[in-house]
Design an enzyme around this catalytic site. Structure first.
Site, PDB file in Angstrom:
ATOM      1  NE  ARG A  36      -3.285   3.037   1.257  1.00  0.00           N
ATOM      2  CZ  ARG A  36      -3.412   3.715   2.298  1.00  0.00           C
ATOM      3  NH1 ARG A  36      -4.877   2.282   2.506  1.00  0.00           N
ATOM      4  NH2 ARG A  36      -4.629   4.474   1.628  1.00  0.00           N
ATOM      5  NE  ARG A  52      -7.909   4.089  -1.382  1.00  0.00           N
ATOM      6  CZ  ARG A  52      -8.586   4.376  -0.619  1.00  0.00           C
ATOM      7  NH1 ARG A  52      -8.355   4.859   0.307  1.00  0.00           N
ATOM      8  NH2 ARG A  52      -8.602   5.773  -1.986  1.00  0.00           N
ATOM      9  CG  ASP A  78      -7.816   2.034   2.805  1.00  0.00           C
ATOM     10  OD1 ASP A  78      -7.966   2.000   3.814  1.00  0.00           O
ATOM     11  OD2 ASP A  78      -9.081   2.510   3.129  1.00  0.00           O
TER      12      ASP A  78
END
Length: 272
Positions: free
Chosen positions: A201, A210, A213
């Site tokens: 990430r 991303r 998350d």
């Protein structure tokens, strides 16, 4: 919550900062308050519905004798964790460890450490919109399953959602899970960051794309507002990708700040 108490359990063991304490040993006096629901045991008269305080006393004795710690704090912490993870029906424990022969060179009755520890319920949101989204999410959830002092109790269905925050990017794979944990909110946040880092990430653009998350949505009914952590998670009431999976897991959970259930928040969002 009901209580079962063990008071003044005397154990000869080897704990202390000084080497001679670890070799010669000394007396420790341990008391425990075990928090549980005794209603079923009271109605059925069945021991299996309650906590066997004799067995717990034996567990405390064996653990205290078979381990060596420099600090009473470390003994108390590890003893609480062992009991919470081992004893059926135990939800919370207050443990007091006294050291009446503490080598301080002054007249005193005892020194003691007392701590309270318990299981907590956290809800964690997960999402991904880069690469193999499902694999990133699956690996993150498995990472939580493999985390010490954590149990993943339920996982929502995955849903595909449009990105939130105005940054042009691919759609997200989102969901939420229910977690039973002994970790503090800060410890849990650190663990989530570790799992995100394992998924490579990168935090470059706010609300940007991303690989993984992981966010703490709720932690019991606590309200936390620090530089590192906001619980309940900010802006939940405007995020359908959070409310939809939360409604699947806990529709009647009440937001501790807004004082509305997840179901009510989702209905309100859908009616706008």
């Amino acid at each position: 919550m009901d209580k079962i108490e063990i008071r003044g359990l005397e154990i000869f063991a080897n704990h202390g900062v000084f080497p001679e304490e670890n070799v010669l040993g000394q007396k420790f006096v341990i008391s425990a308050t075990l928090y549980t629901d005794t209603r079923k045991a009271g109605l059925t008269d069945e021991l299996t519905a309650s906590i066997h305080y004799g067995e717990v006393s034996q567990m405390i004795t064996e653990f205290t004798k078979n381990h060596t710690f420099k600090l009473l704090e470390a003994l108390a912490e590890n003893l609480c964790q062992m009991l919470l993870e081992t004893v059926p029906h135990l939800q919370k424990i207050t443990l007091r460890i006294e050291k009446p022969w503490a080598p301080v060179g002054l007249p005193l009755d005892t020194v003691a450490v007392e701590i309270t520890r318990s299981w907590h319920t956290a809800y964690v949101a997960f999402g991904s919109n880069l690469g193999d989204k499902k694999k990133y999410v699956d690996d993150g959830i498995q990472g939580l399953r493999n985390t010490e002092h954590c149990t993943v109790e339920a996982v929502s269905e995955y849903l595909i959602t449009e990105p939130y925050g105005g940054v042009e990017q691919d759609n997200f794979l989102n969901g939420a899970l229910k977690l039973r944990t002994l970790l503090t909110p800060e410890e849990l946040l650190d663990r989530l960051h570790e799992l995100e880092a394992a998924a490579n990430r990168e935090r470059i653009v706010r609300w940007g794309p991303r690989t993984l998350d992981l966010d703490i949505l709720f932690y019991d009914n606590e309200i936390i507002d620090t530089l590192e952590l906001h619980v309940p998670h900010i802006d939940i009431e405007n995020r359908d990708f959070v409310l939809i999976p939360m409604n699947e897991l806990a529709p009647y959970y009440r937001h501790p700040v807004l004082n509305r259930t997840i179901s009510q928040l989702l209905d309100s969002l859908n009616n706008r």
